[in-house]
Write an enzyme that holds these catalytic residues in place. Structure first.
Site: not given
Length: 206
Positions: A26-27, A59, A64, A171, A199, A202
């Site tokens: 959710t950054w 997460d 963030y 992570q 994490y 992509l």
């Protein structure tokens, strides 16, 4: 045509906490410069869609957007907290005992919840003894404020220092482009019995 599918889940150690095979980071919901502006309503809708499709691991981190992401996640989980495995992070400079306690309380307030499932060290700090940080984690567990301690970005030396502690996961950035973790960090984590969670799989869209 909407297709149904079964989301794989895994238990973290013997904690009874089961996490989905996919997590939602959710950054980007923080409006941080690296991502650009974010619409809160769209972010909340995205979290709800993830929960509806079996993604339970949500997460976030205090870093963030200086807490903004946590606030958005808190809004999204109103009335749906029991459906989520909520993970947030305490930042590198806040790993002294008293700081961990204070920053956990601040995260709980922003998240509008009374417990965090996975409380994670965002980045290890060699200048603060790991024993001091985990003493705070243990007291937070006893107080019912967190369920498990966890790690992000722990290299093999840090992983070795975690012997004797129950750690939910490590992570790591891992993708077809960023594969450095394969050489030493993933094997060290697995040897220590610490599951690895990728994490940016992509590579942030690359």
């Amino acid at each position: 045509e909407e297709r149904s599918f079964h989301m794989k889940t895994s238990e973290l150690g013997t904690s009874g906490i089961r996490v989905s095979g996919l997590a939602l980071g959710t950054w980007a919901y923080s409006g941080a410069n690296v991502w650009g502006p974010s619409d809160d309503r769209a972010a909340v809708d995205t979290i709800h869609c993830a929960l509806d499709h079996g993604v339970t691991l949500i997460d976030t981190a205090e870093r963030y957007g200086n807490g903004k992401s946590e606030e958005v996640v808190g809004m999204a989980l109103k009335g749906r907290r029991s459906q989520a495995v909520l993970a947030t992070k305490v930042y590198t400079g806040n790993l002294h005992y008293e700081d961990v306690i204070a920053h956990c309380d601040a995260s709980l307030k922003r998240l509008q919840t009374d417990y965090i499932d996975l409380y994670q060290i965002h980045w290890p700090n060699r200048d603060i003894p790991i024993q001091e940080t985990f003493a705070a984690f243990e007291d937070l567990k006893k107080a019912g404020k967190i369920r498990m301690a966890s790690m992000c970005n722990a290299g093999e030396t840090c992983v070795a220092s975690l012997s004797g502690y129950e750690v939910a996961m490590n992570q790591l950035p891992y993708s077809l482009i960023w594969r450095v973790a394969e050489k030493q960090i993933i094997p060290a984590s697995e040897a220590a019995g610490i599951p690895v969670c990728a994490y940016s799989p992509l590579a942030q869209g690359l």
